[in-house]
Design a protein around this motif. Structure first.
Motif, mmCIF file in Angstrom:
data_model
loop_
_atom_site.group_PDB
_atom_site.id
_atom_site.type_symbol
_atom_site.label_atom_id
_atom_site.label_comp_id
_atom_site.label_asym_id
_atom_site.label_seq_id
_atom_site.Cartn_x
_atom_site.Cartn_y
_atom_site.Cartn_z
ATOM 1 N N MET A 1 -5.949 -26.303 13.946
ATOM 2 C CA MET A 1 -7.317 -26.434 14.429
ATOM 3 C C MET A 1 -7.404 -25.855 15.840
ATOM 4 O O MET A 1 -6.623 -26.224 16.715
ATOM 5 N N ASN A 2 -8.332 -24.951 16.052
ATOM 6 C CA ASN A 2 -8.537 -24.375 17.378
ATOM 7 C C ASN A 2 -9.398 -25.297 18.217
ATOM 8 O O ASN A 2 -10.463 -25.719 17.779
ATOM 9 N N LYS A 3 -8.919 -25.584 19.387
ATOM 10 C CA LYS A 3 -9.671 -26.439 20.299
ATOM 11 C C LYS A 3 -10.394 -25.565 21.306
ATOM 12 O O LYS A 3 -9.790 -24.701 21.922
ATOM 13 N N GLN A 4 -11.697 -25.761 21.432
ATOM 14 C CA GLN A 4 -12.481 -25.013 22.409
ATOM 15 C C GLN A 4 -12.378 -25.675 23.767
ATOM 16 O O GLN A 4 -12.477 -26.890 23.886
#
Length: 70
Positions: A1-4
């Protein structure tokens, strides 16, 4: 999951919080502050609003990418 990651940047371009922060900012990018302000003064004498004159010049400089990068 990419975290902004959100980043906020505040700068005192009208020098109300810190004396002459705009010149320090410009010089940090490799510009000569005195020359920058002399050019802005010419525009003011031609009728430009002082704040709009230098803010517009900053935009033009950014578009031309005539600054040093880290």
């Amino acid at each position: 999951m990419n975290k902004q990651i959100k980043v906020g940047l505040c700068f005192d371009f009208d020098d109300t919080l810190c004396e002459d922060s705009t010149t320090a900012f410009l010089e940090g990018l490799g510009f000569k502050g005195k020359e920058f302000w002399q050019e802005i003064q010419k525009e003011i004498e031609e009728g430009y609003d002082p704040i709009l004159a230098y803010m517009n010049r900053l935009i033009l400089l950014a578009r031309r990418k005539k600054y040093k990068t880290a």
